[in-house]
Design a protein around this motif. Structure first.
Motif, short mmCIF file in Angstrom:
data_model
loop_
_atom_site.label_atom_id
_atom_site.label_comp_id
_atom_site.label_asym_id
_atom_site.label_seq_id
_atom_site.Cartn_x
_atom_site.Cartn_y
_atom_site.Cartn_z
N ARG A 76 1.33 15.10 5.73
CA ARG A 76 1.68 13.86 4.97
C ARG A 76 2.32 14.28 3.56
NH1 ARG A 76 -1.23 8.92 7.35
NH2 ARG A 76 -2.86 9.72 8.51
N HIS A 127 -11.12 7.97 6.50
CA HIS A 127 -9.81 8.08 6.65
C HIS A 127 -9.41 9.43 6.15
CE1 HIS A 127 -5.32 7.43 6.74
NE2 HIS A 127 -5.66 6.48 7.76
N ASP A 179 2.03 3.67 1.39
CA ASP A 179 2.00 4.53 2.72
C ASP A 179 3.10 5.62 2.68
OD1 ASP A 179 0.37 3.19 4.33
OD2 ASP A 179 1.77 1.25 4.48
N VAL A 180 2.68 6.62 3.05
CA VAL A 180 3.48 7.90 2.72
C VAL A 180 4.04 8.27 4.12
CG1 VAL A 180 1.78 8.67 0.93
CG2 VAL A 180 1.40 9.39 3.37
N HIS A 233 -4.64 1.02 7.55
CA HIS A 233 -3.47 1.41 7.87
C HIS A 233 -2.92 1.78 9.12
CE1 HIS A 233 -4.57 2.86 3.63
NE2 HIS A 233 -3.89 1.93 3.81
N ASP A 285 -4.48 -1.64 -3.59
CA ASP A 285 -5.21 -0.66 -2.67
C ASP A 285 -4.20 0.62 -2.76
OD1 ASP A 285 -6.37 0.94 -1.06
OD2 ASP A 285 -6.56 -0.58 0.55
N ASP A 286 -4.81 1.79 -3.40
CA ASP A 286 -4.01 2.96 -3.50
C ASP A 286 -4.29 3.82 -2.47
OD1 ASP A 286 -6.50 3.43 -4.12
OD2 ASP A 286 -6.22 4.86 -5.95
N SER A 287 -4.83 3.45 -1.27
CA SER A 287 -4.90 4.44 -0.20
C SER A 287 -3.77 4.62 0.40
CB SER A 287 -5.92 3.54 0.67
OG SER A 287 -5.22 2.58 1.25
N SER A 288 -3.81 5.58 1.18
CA SER A 288 -2.24 6.10 1.66
C SER A 288 -2.35 6.53 3.10
CB SER A 288 -2.02 7.40 0.89
OG SER A 288 -2.91 8.43 1.02
N GLY A 289 -2.04 5.48 4.12
CA GLY A 289 -1.80 5.87 5.54
C GLY A 289 -0.13 6.16 5.57
N SER A 290 0.36 5.64 6.91
CA SER A 290 1.55 5.87 7.05
C SER A 290 2.12 4.80 8.17
CB SER A 290 2.05 7.24 7.73
OG SER A 290 1.78 8.24 6.84
N GLN A 308 -1.50 4.62 10.37
CA GLN A 308 -2.19 5.85 10.93
C GLN A 308 -2.81 6.55 9.85
OE1 GLN A 308 0.84 8.39 12.40
NE2 GLN A 308 0.44 7.59 14.50
N ARG A 318 -1.19 15.89 2.38
CA ARG A 318 -2.42 15.96 3.19
C ARG A 318 -2.08 16.64 4.54
NH1 ARG A 318 -4.20 13.93 -0.71
NH2 ARG A 318 -5.41 12.05 -1.15
N TYR A 345 0.07 -6.33 4.02
CA TYR A 345 -1.18 -6.43 4.91
C TYR A 345 -1.93 -7.79 4.92
CZ TYR A 345 -0.34 -1.43 5.64
OH TYR A 345 0.10 -0.34 6.01
N ILE A 386 1.02 -1.35 -0.02
CA ILE A 386 0.03 -0.12 0.09
C ILE A 386 0.80 1.26 0.01
CG2 ILE A 386 -1.52 1.41 1.42
CD1 ILE A 386 -2.93 -1.07 2.23
N ALA A 440 -6.41 8.62 3.49
CA ALA A 440 -6.58 7.85 2.30
C ALA A 440 -8.03 8.27 1.48
CB ALA A 440 -6.96 6.28 2.79
N TYR A 441 -8.92 8.39 2.23
CA TYR A 441 -10.33 8.59 1.17
C TYR A 441 -11.21 10.07 2.08
CZ TYR A 441 -9.52 4.13 -0.74
OH TYR A 441 -8.85 3.07 -1.38
#
Lengths: 379, 379, 379, 379
Positions: A209, C149, A133-134, D377, A274-279, D379, A183, A295, A131, C152-153
């Motif tokens: 982020r 999120h 993650d940023v 994620h 999944d192109d979402s972006s957590g960290s 976070q 973000r 994951y 994923i 992410a979204y």
């Protein structure tokens, strides 16, 4: 894949199956004593005890204290090393993953030094190898004003809630001028006590982020200007408290990812993208050694960080999926250790990725280029 | 009132009536050539010509240039002096009343030096001897950002409209913490050119007001902090351009007010009281010499600064009311000159008012006192 | 003052001094069991027990339940009546003074019906007979959005904190268009949970105040428009929950005030005036019967609603000052009861004040009048 | 490429070279009489005259008025058709490209009906075949409040600038909850007249953009809620005036793009790619017939919509580049007309693209999917 490699992977998987009960016990023991970030004392002791007593592989190379002196970080985390086939495998439990970034402290203290490859997996709702993650840096902002009766003498007050709201508004208008994949998001943690008192204290908490940690300094400067400007406009004092640790983005290693995904598929995993972006604090680790942070599905659709997910992660059903992920990781390690030239390719990709990442800033189109071309359009 | 005084007043009123046509001519001539602030060249020449040629009282004591050198202020305004009964009467036309504060320039240049009493009247919708005109300082604020295409590359921009809006918002939240009789009010004079360009220039115009000019420095500092903070938050450059002149509040002289009101009533005026709060450059004059600045009815309900009022002030009907106000002022001057001890009382009141005004700051309850008592209440 | 009246006042004061210990015991007992608004059960029982058992005047005319059925308001408050000299004196303990306005509930239930005069005193830092306590209505506003999120979204979220901030900002710009003695002030009670979640719930708490309760409807409509507009702009659901009770401003009765002040001075009180503006549920009472609500010194400079004040109000030193205020109230009651025509004057003033207050709205200058005169000014 | 096709392309290019002077004359004539959107009368007449008189191909198939009655749109634009080799070529001059979207009016009137392929080129700083121009809808918002003297009687005012600022702020906080490739950007066109008057009129101008026109309704609803909420909060009246025409995104046709790029390269063009996102009324055309809208270099680095670009576009030097772009378009038309199966492929791609575009909405991941995976994620 050679038959020898295949055989080794089967042995590894069998070993995991044979330790099933011990591992279940380990997981359940930790699950039963949830501890706050940097306070994971029981979890640490459980890990150390089980790895030292119940797994009769080899004694640890170093004592925990040598590698990561507890005194320094005021917490203790097990770091156990075993030598296998002339290779050394380090099992590294890490603290404060959800809050603070314990791996970054460990990294700074040298816990990841000398490692060729680092592998971990994180529970989720799906199996996915990567994923995006940023990079992330967190900040707490405290405004101090002066209380006064909001009806009788508001003009004697210095309104700390005005400061919080102005900061929130400044960051809101700023978003238009941030790149779309940057973000800034936050909350007003303390927004005053009683309506009849001009608030003398408020607190904001924000996460910043950017896809590359190299842009954190820029977004930090922009956000800090907003925080400080709000103090200036309202006459408040301000504390801008950036977290100790910066989180880095994941530096991908597709060689490792492909191996993991192949092994996982062989075990029945179904991968999604999944192109979402957590960290994650594992991001920093991937900048010091090649690594992956997949994951994995644990048998539940519940969302992470909900009570339902807490239950699901302690359920017996989760064991199968967790061991499956462990096997996929172990099989990937077998690939790295025993498949000719794999480690070399992993390292070469890592070196190139580092180089590209460092070049990144220089390759970004300059403002002048961009403005020119942007004006091409009709509107 | 002694018969002698009464007789003098009648003579003065008769003199005004006899000059009716000349004065009408004078007013009409100026009315026909409206000129912008500090550009009143024709009005100046008309005033000088008429007073020098048509009123055969006495020649001017000083030439205009001696008293108020045109070169200094880049405009020319007539200052003519006549000696009457050993008293000297100065007719002083002043420029830039509506914008800039010409009387304040004149004051600085010494045009009001040596005067015992200063009298003027201002047209309005009502006859009123005193309006609590307050202190005021005006400011123009210019934000400079960096343009960029608002859809293609907004992140290359530095948004000067964000700065203007943040300043507006900061000043809005600030109002809660200003005393109820302080005022900050303004407009967004330039708010961007085209929606598809991140604005690189915006402009605000604000007026700041406090009942006492001694608080202007405080309100100015608060407002300036808001203007500068908005630049800081948005990354813009800012110019905070305060007007050359601060306007002072009217320093009342009730002795003069009472005389004017008495004379006005004798002429048929009906006085009202009005607690609204604008500002006038005559305020500064009242801090250097005792003075009054009554407003007078001109026969119309039209509001000042409307096209209807422009018409009304040029109408024949206005002449009667204007001459009536002139008579009331002249009669008040007669009181000051010929009624025993009146000038003394006027001056004594002025001296005390100045003293009280200077003490004003020290007498304001301290913050500590106020907070204590403010907390008495239930809510 | 007649000797008879003087003698009666001395008897009343002596009676208070003789009950000193009992009253101290009463005050201390309540002070030791602080209870939240509408939960004052122990305080109620203490009051009832002490008044019924220890003061051997006369039995209560009615049982508590007849006058104010506890079931209705889910709390119990003592209302005890004694007949003295053919006059009836009612001691009325009231709940929820600081939050909710218990006296307003009592008023609605008829507890103040048939009373000629109502007297109470409130502890403070100073002795003052009257503070211009204003009308007030409190409101809690809840915004409901949709969590997502924040990194992410974020576009899946509906941001309830945006709504809270927009409401805060709308109310801030509104202040410029409120009369200087109107007040809107509040806090952001809940401003989100975690920065990485778009907040789905936030809460504001505001107090709205106007000098006359007749303007509460207007300020309420303006504030509610801001609260609802913020929901509209952000796509949130909103609950605008106005408190059950409106607080009214104090309707002055100068006859009673003068008597209290005279009696207080005779007892050594030093009165100050205070123009600050809080609110009290006694305001509503003064619209149903003539009353006063003086504040009294308790021997401490500590501010109300601080820990220091809690200590000061329980200190032995406070007893003297509290009994002194009780004596001044009692002496004022003696004046009302025994001084010829005083009650008549008190009632006549009350009637006139009510009439003037009702006429109030009609006497306010109309907008048209105001705009006309406002345009008189130079700037 | 067949020799025959090559030969045809050379003929077409020669024809353009032979018409060089006429075309230069045409371009210069229009350049010399810049006209506002929907007011292009002279430009229309120049185009008609030159095409009818100087190009001796064939008379127009229809008179202008039949195809696009001038009366309807209050402007006149030449639409001339010629039959060549049994194919019909339509030269279509279009009005109001920069403001209003004249092609969309023409489209509605049927001017593009029956066309197989539509080709145009737009001057720029670079040669590029495709820029991801997005869908757009413009809006003008007018707030009407009530003026009043901002110092004397601000409470009589209804502040239209408050409304403009609140709308701006609402749209700013909204950006966090918009997809990263959506855009809302605007200016405050009128922000008040004089600081001493509460503004009774303000005006905003905004552009709303989404990659697909199918999302314009959504972004419009969100923006309109912000505009209307600002009126509600401030008590203003509001007019939300959306432009007559919605701009659609460009529907790509890669077959045509590839042909154009090949032809352009043969003529010496150097193509770049550009991911910036403006909008054009040609977007709508590409949804009714296959088309391309390349941008071409004119020999200058000046940015569009600057005085420098105006000069550059009128310079002799631009002619070479403009004719080159004309040749590339013409060669592409030759490919379409004479290369076997090309038109078929172009049309098939168009049909599929339309289908995909229509399916687009249904294929978007649902909110539920996204939220689940977003919570994976750390976070």
């Amino acid at each position: 894949m050679s038959g020898k490699l295949q055989q080794l992977k089967q042995q590894v998987c069998s070993a995991i199956d044979q330790s099933k009960d011990k591992l279940h016990q380990l997981g359940t023991a930790i699950w039963r004593c949830p501890e706050l970030a940097y306070e994971e004392r029981q979890s640490h002791d459980i890990l150390v005890r089980i790895f030292q007593n119940r797994f009769s592989l080899l004694p640890p190379r170093n004592s925990l204290e040598n590698i990561w002196p507890a005194a320094k970080l005021n917490c203790r985390t097990p770091v156990l090393d075993y030598s296998v086939f002339n290779w050394q495998v380090t099992v590294l439990g890490t603290p404060a993953e959800e809050d603070g970034g314990g791996k970054i402290d460990l990294l700074r203290e040298g816990a990841f030094e000398g490692l060729d490859v680092v592998l971990m997996a994180h529970p989720s709702q799906e199996d996915t190898t990567y994923i995006p993650d940023v990079a992330e840096h967190d900040v707490v902002v405290k405004y101090h004003g002066r209380a006064s009766h909001a009806s009788a003498y508001p003009w004697e007050g210095v309104n700390a809630l005005d400061a919080a709201v102005m900061a929130y508004s400044s960051l809101s208008v700023l978003r238009q001028q941030l790149r779309p994949d940057w973000r800034i998001h936050g909350i007003i943690k303390h927004g005053g006590v009683k309506p009849n008192i001009i608030p003398d204290y408020t607190e904001l908490e924000y996460y910043l982020r950017t896809p590359s940690h190299r842009d954190l300094a820029t977004i930090r400067a922009k956000a800090e200007a907003c925080f400080r400007a709000a103090a200036m406009a309202t006459g408040c004092e301000v504390e801008v408290l950036f977290a100790k640790n910066e989180f880095y983005e994941i530096l991908r290693n597709r060689t490792l990812e492909d191996l993991y995904e192949e092994n996982g598929k062989a075990l029945g995993m179904k991968f999604i993208t999944d192109d979402s972006s957590g960290s994650t604090d594992f991001g920093n680790v991937t900048h010091s050694a090649p690594g992956i942070h997949p994951y994995f599905y644990i048998g539940s659709d519940a969302l992470n960080h909900t009570e339902e997910y807490t239950a699901a992660s302690g359920a017996d059903e989760a064991l199968f999926f967790t061991l499956r992920a462990a096997k996929a990781l172990a099989m990937t390690a077998v690939d790295v250790l025993f498949s000719p030239s794999v480690l070399e390719r992993v390292k070469q990709e890592f070196t190139e990725a580092k180089l590209n990442e460092e070049r990144g800033l220089r390759n970004t189109p300059t403002k002048e280029d961009q403005v020119e071309s942007s004006n091409t359009h009709t509107q």
